[in-house]
Design a protein around this motif. Structure first.
Motif, PDB file in Angstrom:
ATOM      1  N   HIS A 138      48.021  20.094  12.389  1.00  0.00           N
ATOM      2  CA  HIS A 138      49.378  19.882  12.920  1.00  0.00           C
ATOM      3  C   HIS A 138      49.336  19.126  14.242  1.00  0.00           C
ATOM      4  CE1 HIS A 138      50.536  23.707  10.520  1.00  0.00           C
ATOM      5  NE2 HIS A 138      50.531  22.628   9.773  1.00  0.00           N
ATOM      6  N   ALA A 139      48.243  19.297  14.969  1.00  0.00           N
ATOM      7  CA  ALA A 139      48.073  18.600  16.247  1.00  0.00           C
ATOM      8  C   ALA A 139      46.587  18.342  16.444  1.00  0.00           C
ATOM      9  CB  ALA A 139      48.619  19.441  17.391  1.00  0.00           C
ATOM     10  N   ASP A 140      46.265  17.391  17.338  1.00  0.00           N
ATOM     11  CA  ASP A 140      44.858  17.072  17.612  1.00  0.00           C
ATOM     12  C   ASP A 140      44.326  17.826  18.818  1.00  0.00           C
ATOM     13  OD1 ASP A 140      44.609  15.029  15.533  1.00  0.00           O
ATOM     14  OD2 ASP A 140      46.125  13.991  16.723  1.00  0.00           O
ATOM     15  N   ALA A 141      45.222  18.306  19.662  1.00  0.00           N
ATOM     16  CA  ALA A 141      44.836  19.106  20.827  1.00  0.00           C
ATOM     17  C   ALA A 141      46.042  19.942  21.213  1.00  0.00           C
ATOM     18  CB  ALA A 141      44.419  18.208  21.998  1.00  0.00           C
ATOM     19  N   ILE A 142      45.788  20.959  22.047  1.00  0.00           N
ATOM     20  CA  ILE A 142      46.858  21.829  22.539  1.00  0.00           C
ATOM     21  C   ILE A 142      46.827  21.776  24.059  1.00  0.00           C
ATOM     22  CG2 ILE A 142      47.816  24.166  22.554  1.00  0.00           C
ATOM     23  CD1 ILE A 142      47.582  22.980  19.715  1.00  0.00           C
ATOM     24  N   SER A 143      47.989  21.607  24.676  1.00  0.00           N
ATOM     25  CA  SER A 143      48.010  21.703  26.139  1.00  0.00           C
ATOM     26  C   SER A 143      48.632  23.042  26.539  1.00  0.00           C
ATOM     27  CB  SER A 143      48.768  20.529  26.765  1.00  0.00           C
ATOM     28  OG  SER A 143      50.118  20.525  26.387  1.00  0.00           O
ATOM     29  N   TYR A 144      48.010  23.619  27.566  1.00  0.00           N
ATOM     30  CA  TYR A 144      48.416  24.937  28.052  1.00  0.00           C
ATOM     31  C   TYR A 144      48.885  24.786  29.495  1.00  0.00           C
ATOM     32  CZ  TYR A 144      45.887  26.725  23.972  1.00  0.00           C
ATOM     33  OH  TYR A 144      45.459  26.987  22.691  1.00  0.00           O
TER      34      TYR A 144
ATOM     35  N   SER B 103      48.914  30.317  22.192  1.00  0.00           N
ATOM     36  CA  SER B 103      47.816  31.201  22.578  1.00  0.00           C
ATOM     37  C   SER B 103      46.515  30.559  22.090  1.00  0.00           C
ATOM     38  CB  SER B 103      47.985  32.567  21.914  1.00  0.00           C
ATOM     39  OG  SER B 103      47.864  32.415  20.505  1.00  0.00           O
ATOM     40  N   ARG B 104      45.413  31.231  22.324  1.00  0.00           N
ATOM     41  CA  ARG B 104      44.158  30.735  21.750  1.00  0.00           C
ATOM     42  C   ARG B 104      44.267  30.669  20.225  1.00  0.00           C
ATOM     43  NH1 ARG B 104      38.642  34.189  21.491  1.00  0.00           N
ATOM     44  NH2 ARG B 104      40.126  35.471  20.376  1.00  0.00           N
ATOM     45  N   GLY B 105      44.785  31.752  19.630  1.00  0.00           N
ATOM     46  CA  GLY B 105      44.849  31.841  18.171  1.00  0.00           C
ATOM     47  C   GLY B 105      45.788  30.827  17.552  1.00  0.00           C
ATOM     48  N   THR B 106      47.010  30.735  18.078  1.00  0.00           N
ATOM     49  CA  THR B 106      47.972  29.797  17.469  1.00  0.00           C
ATOM     50  C   THR B 106      47.556  28.348  17.741  1.00  0.00           C
ATOM     51  OG1 THR B 106      49.429  29.918  19.407  1.00  0.00           O
ATOM     52  CG2 THR B 106      49.920  31.419  17.571  1.00  0.00           C
ATOM     53  N   GLY B 107      46.913  28.111  18.885  1.00  0.00           N
ATOM     54  CA  GLY B 107      46.421  26.760  19.171  1.00  0.00           C
ATOM     55  C   GLY B 107      45.310  26.373  18.209  1.00  0.00           C
ATOM     56  N   ALA B 108      44.371  27.290  17.997  1.00  0.00           N
ATOM     57  CA  ALA B 108      43.258  27.011  17.078  1.00  0.00           C
ATOM     58  C   ALA B 108      43.793  26.761  15.670  1.00  0.00           C
ATOM     59  CB  ALA B 108      42.268  28.176  17.084  1.00  0.00           C
ATOM     60  N   ASP B 109      44.765  27.554  15.257  1.00  0.00           N
ATOM     61  CA  ASP B 109      45.343  27.384  13.911  1.00  0.00           C
ATOM     62  C   ASP B 109      46.010  26.016  13.777  1.00  0.00           C
ATOM     63  OD1 ASP B 109      44.520  29.915  13.313  1.00  0.00           O
ATOM     64  OD2 ASP B 109      46.518  30.842  13.469  1.00  0.00           O
ATOM     65  N   ALA B 110      46.750  25.601  14.821  1.00  0.00           N
ATOM     66  CA  ALA B 110      47.467  24.317  14.754  1.00  0.00           C
ATOM     67  C   ALA B 110      46.490  23.147  14.653  1.00  0.00           C
ATOM     68  CB  ALA B 110      48.367  24.152  15.976  1.00  0.00           C
ATOM     69  N   VAL B 111      45.386  23.232  15.391  1.00  0.00           N
ATOM     70  CA  VAL B 111      44.393  22.152  15.334  1.00  0.00           C
ATOM     71  C   VAL B 111      43.656  22.179  13.989  1.00  0.00           C
ATOM     72  CG1 VAL B 111      42.217  21.325  16.345  1.00  0.00           C
ATOM     73  CG2 VAL B 111      44.148  21.908  17.828  1.00  0.00           C
TER      74      VAL B 111
ATOM     75  N   PHE C 202      38.373  31.094  26.414  1.00  0.00           N
ATOM     76  CA  PHE C 202      38.659  31.009  24.976  1.00  0.00           C
ATOM     77  C   PHE C 202      37.362  31.069  24.175  1.00  0.00           C
ATOM     78  CE2 PHE C 202      43.058  28.648  24.787  1.00  0.00           C
ATOM     79  CZ  PHE C 202      43.665  29.758  25.335  1.00  0.00           C
ATOM     80  N   ARG C 203      36.348  30.356  24.651  1.00  0.00           N
ATOM     81  CA  ARG C 203      35.071  30.293  23.922  1.00  0.00           C
ATOM     82  C   ARG C 203      34.470  31.685  23.741  1.00  0.00           C
ATOM     83  NH1 ARG C 203      31.643  26.070  23.182  1.00  0.00           N
ATOM     84  NH2 ARG C 203      32.495  24.774  24.844  1.00  0.00           N
ATOM     85  N   HIS C 204      34.607  32.501  24.784  1.00  0.00           N
ATOM     86  CA  HIS C 204      33.983  33.826  24.756  1.00  0.00           C
ATOM     87  C   HIS C 204      34.956  34.936  24.380  1.00  0.00           C
ATOM     88  CE1 HIS C 204      30.257  32.270  26.352  1.00  0.00           C
ATOM     89  NE2 HIS C 204      30.957  31.579  27.227  1.00  0.00           N
ATOM     90  N   GLY C 205      36.196  34.579  24.059  1.00  0.00           N
ATOM     91  CA  GLY C 205      37.175  35.627  23.764  1.00  0.00           C
ATOM     92  C   GLY C 205      37.384  36.540  24.956  1.00  0.00           C
ATOM     93  N   ALA C 206      37.281  35.970  26.153  1.00  0.00           N
ATOM     94  CA  ALA C 206      37.375  36.774  27.375  1.00  0.00           C
ATOM     95  C   ALA C 206      38.837  37.102  27.691  1.00  0.00           C
ATOM     96  CB  ALA C 206      36.772  35.990  28.542  1.00  0.00           C
ATOM     97  N   PRO C 207      39.048  38.160  28.458  1.00  0.00           N
ATOM     98  CA  PRO C 207      40.425  38.482  28.849  1.00  0.00           C
ATOM     99  C   PRO C 207      41.031  37.395  29.726  1.00  0.00           C
ATOM    100  CG  PRO C 207      38.864  40.139  29.650  1.00  0.00           C
ATOM    101  CD  PRO C 207      38.053  39.057  29.036  1.00  0.00           C
TER     102      PRO C 207
ATOM    103  N   ALA D 272      49.849  34.868  24.809  1.00  0.00           N
ATOM    104  CA  ALA D 272      50.501  33.564  24.894  1.00  0.00           C
ATOM    105  C   ALA D 272      51.357  33.532  26.142  1.00  0.00           C
ATOM    106  CB  ALA D 272      51.380  33.335  23.672  1.00  0.00           C
ATOM    107  N   ALA D 273      51.578  32.323  26.656  1.00  0.00           N
ATOM    108  CA  ALA D 273      52.470  32.211  27.806  1.00  0.00           C
ATOM    109  C   ALA D 273      53.875  32.602  27.358  1.00  0.00           C
ATOM    110  CB  ALA D 273      52.462  30.783  28.315  1.00  0.00           C
ATOM    111  N   ASP D 274      54.527  33.432  28.124  1.00  0.00           N
ATOM    112  CA  ASP D 274      55.900  33.818  27.822  1.00  0.00           C
ATOM    113  C   ASP D 274      56.831  32.778  28.437  1.00  0.00           C
ATOM    114  OD1 ASP D 274      58.396  34.823  27.777  1.00  0.00           O
ATOM    115  OD2 ASP D 274      57.941  36.668  28.883  1.00  0.00           O
TER     116      ASP D 274
END
Ligand SMILES: Cc1cc2nc3c(=O)[nH]c(=O)nc-3n(C[C@H](O)[C@H](O)[C@H](O)COP(=O)(O)O)c2cc1C
Length: 395
Positions: A315-321, A303-311, A335-340, A380-382
């Motif tokens: 743990h990683a340099d980027a996240i692919s979605y 998700s945005r949150g878990t990706g940001a935490d990993a970077v 993600f930048r604006h916390g938009a739905p 997050a993607a299911d």
């Protein structure tokens, strides 16, 4: 120095990229029946040019590498010409795009093979029909894969050469680089996996021998287009498409160390958690970080949150979605604006080859955002939406 976040710029190969929110490779079955990219595909990728890097859907590098209808290729002049509008459209919008090379190996049918021959594999081992040994290819019904034939050693060298030629064509068509699909049970993964590779020549048996095909393909591509344009995707814990390993930690640690010494643009690592995956304390991304020194892209259910935490945690340099970028062409802006976020529609993932569920996902409109629920940005993607169930398939 402060820790990077998802919006920190970076250098990948010799490209400056704007963010760490990447588009993972996603097969969409929108090419022509002759494996040629369409103008619709150019529009689709241009819509997603805000990604730090786009990795395209899997693209067939060889006449023996085809397994589907409406999936694109890159081994003829026509294929190459068809990709140019795609790369131009992405570059006009300031994006960076790598082409994923995907040879399906045994996940194919005689009708897709030159002269109607059997599909090729490291060994003549049929995917277990009771274990995802079948495919669903729009608009065809579900059907089981047959028994492949083993590549001869000379043919292995031919396939390596096809990959190198495909990489040259990709760069000539304007791609910023290529990513070799060595994940999800496709040809390179078939060589890596001890359950599928029973060869007795130098491409089978020991860990070093099973990893050899991956490294020789990578080395041939590096020689053709340069290490800064070459990347790899691995899915160490994933036994999807019936590939299993006696000791996946040993196999993939060796692969990671060897890839590390080659100075590649990046390594993308998928970890799907509980779906068709080894359950172990050791997780794929952590293992790769331990053995791979270069730019590491983590993938799988972020998700945005878990990706940001990993970077932020390094743990990683980027996240692919994958699924989220399919459904949200402007994912970094959201993600930048916390938009739905818009939820992906799995029924249109794999065709039919139309705009529906492809180029018609909306971009976020900030003027309509008053009162938007920012928490939904953590959607997050299911994985159950992209791991094919009884009547679907995936790449
Ligand atoms: C529709 C669809 C098609 C996919 N096709 C490919 C592919 O061609 N090559 C590949 O390496 N992975 C493919 N994947 C897997 C994604 O790259 C990614 O690993 C997976 O979706 C997990 O990431 P996510 O949870 O962010 O979606 C596909 C996934 C989806 C949803």
């Amino acid at each position: 120095m402060t820790a990077p976040d998802l919006f920190s710029p970076a250098t990948v190969g010799n490209r400056a990229i704007e963010n760490r929110i990447w588009f993972a490779p996603c097969t969409r079955h929108r090419a022509t029946i002759d494996e040629i990219p369409t103008p619709l595909m150019a529009q689709y990728y241009a819509q997603r040019a805000g990604a730090g890097v786009i990795v395209t859907e899997g693209v067939n590098p060889s006449p023996r590498g085809r397994g589907y209808d409406f999936v694109p290729a890159i081994y003829t002049d026509e294929h190459e010409a068809g990709w140019r509008p795609v790369t131009d459209a992405v570059h006009q919008r300031g994006g960076t795009i790598f082409m994923q090379l995907m040879h399906v190996g045994r996940l194919s049918f005689e009708e897709y093979q030159p002269a109607g021959a059997k599909p090729v594999a490291p060994s003549a081992i049929q995917p277990d029909p009771d274990f995802r040994g079948y495919t669903w290819t729009c608009p065809r019904p579900k059907r089981a894969f047959g028994q492949p034939r083993a590549l001869t050693t000379a043919e292995i060298h031919e396939e390596i050469e096809w990959h190198a030629q495909a990489a040259v064509r990709a760069v000539r068509a304007g791609m910023d680089g290529i990513e070799l699909h060595a994940a999800s049970g496709y040809l390179v993964n078939q060589f890596l996996a001890s359950s599928v590779n029973h060869r007795t020549d130098s491409y089978g048996g020991s860990v070093a021998n099973r990893v050899r095909f991956l490294l020789e393909v990578v080395d041939a591509i590096v020689a053709a287009i340069g290490a800064h344009r070459t990347a790899v995707k691995l899915s160490p814990t994933f036994y999807f498409n019936d590939v299993r390993d006696d000791d996946w930690v040993a196999t993939f640690s060796h692969a990671a160390r060897e890839l590390s010494s080659r100075g590649l643009a990046f390594l993308e690592v998928s970890d799907y958690g509980e779906y068709y995956s080894y359950q172990s304390e050791t997780r794929a991304v952590g293992l790769m970080r331990e053995h791979y020194d270069g730019f590491l892209v983590a993938n799988g259910g972020y998700s945005r949150g878990t990706g940001a935490d990993a970077v932020a945690a390094g743990h990683a340099d980027a996240i692919s979605y994958g699924a989220l970028f399919i459904a949200n062409p402007d994912l970094p802006e959201r993600f930048r604006h916390g938009a739905p976020l818009t939820a992906p529609d799995p029924t249109t993932f794999y065709g039919p080859p139309t705009a529906q569920g492809y180029t018609d996902y909306p971009t976020w409109d900030p003027r309509a955002a008053v009162g938007a629920d920012a928490d939904s940005a953590n959607l997050a993607a299911d994985p159950s939406t992209f791991i094919p169930q009884a009547d679907q398939r995936g790449s």
